[in-house]
Enzyme design. Structure first.
Site, PDB file in Angstrom:
ATOM      1  CE1 TYR A 152       2.636  -1.430   2.343  1.00  0.00           C
ATOM      2  CE2 TYR A 152       1.919  -3.672   2.830  1.00  0.00           C
ATOM      3  CZ  TYR A 152       2.181  -2.377   3.244  1.00  0.00           C
ATOM      4  OH  TYR A 152       1.989  -2.035   4.565  1.00  0.00           O
ATOM      5  CE  LYS A 156       5.336  -1.362   4.690  1.00  0.00           C
ATOM      6  NZ  LYS A 156       5.824  -0.233   5.529  1.00  0.00           N
TER       7      LYS A 156
END
Length: 251
Positions: A152, A156
């Site tokens: 993640y 991002k």
């Protein structure tokens, strides 16, 4: 041009942060298109907004054809998108060594490819009209790293780098691209993720203690930052990354 009366598309608009963003944008006079995997929830959020001209519909940001269809729907019913806010996201707390390629694909598809998909569909029209605002909601995980969120954080981080590069490409057409990075935020998503851990409460407590202000963010902390970067007042701000994290990240 100002965003008053313009059209905003918010992905993940039925989630906690997304709904707060929609409320703020509607209060600015924008017609808000609330896009979410859950059509019923998206329509419910749209119906709760002040003003008129809002709409809610189902859209999977990871599916380029679905995004094209959603953007075309908004354009035909409300007009071209003036403000794009990418809030849609997904994750689970899992050590990297326990993740699988299928997990990697889902995290990357929703959190990064979704931004590519929506941007590719709205930027050409913004360039033609020589005005636009794109605000991508990333995460402080992209800036400082986050245990159990390795994939993640990488996705991002890609959003941050993409946003800076796109900002350079489109700046001369008065289109701005910026990023808001929330810190740990008090939403059903984070509590649901923590609930899958054996020591979830302790994990959330540790996250909270790492924040100098000693509390999690709320969706209402995040929305004003997004709204400002989407406004006419932010016309000379582009390629920037703003953390809203109670001091977790300082720059």
């Amino acid at each position: 041009m100002t965003p008053d009366g313009g059209v905003a598309l918010v992905t993940g608009g039925a989630g906690a942060i997304g709904a707060a963003v929609c409320l703020r944008l509607a209060s600015m006079g924008l017609k808000v298109a609330v896009a979410d995997l859950n059509a019923e929830s998206a329509m419910e959020v749209a119906g709760s907004l002040s003003g008129s001209g809002h709409m809610g519909f189902a859209m999977d940001v990871a599916d380029l054809d679905a995004v094209r269809g959603g953007v075309d729907l908004v354009a035909s019913e409300r007009g071209p998108v003036d403000v794009l806010v990418n809030v849609a996201g997904w994750d689970r707390f899992i050590p990297f060594v326990d993740t699988t390629p299928d997990f990697w694909d889902r995290v990357i598809d929703v959190n990064y490819r979704g931004v590519l998909n929506t941007s590719s569909c709205v930027v050409p029209s913004m360039l033609e009209r020589r005005w636009g605002r794109i605000v991508n909601v990333a995460s402080d995980a992209a800036r400082v790293g986050s245990s159990l969120e390795t994939v993640y954080a990488g996705a991002k981080g890609a959003v941050v780098a993409f946003s800076k590069s796109l900002a350079r490409e489109v700046a001369k057409s008065e289109v701005t691209v910026n990023v808001v990075c929330p810190g740990p935020t008090d939403t059903p998503l984070i509590h649901g993720m923590a609930g899958e851990l054996d020591d979830g409460d302790r994990f959330v407590s540790a996250l909270t203690k790492a924040i100098p202000m000693r509390r999690l963010a709320t969706p209402d902390d995040i929305a004003p930052a997004v709204a400002f970067l989407a406004s006419a007042d932010a016309g000379f701000i582009t390629g920037q990354t703003l953390s809203v994290s109670g001091g977790l990240t300082m720059a």
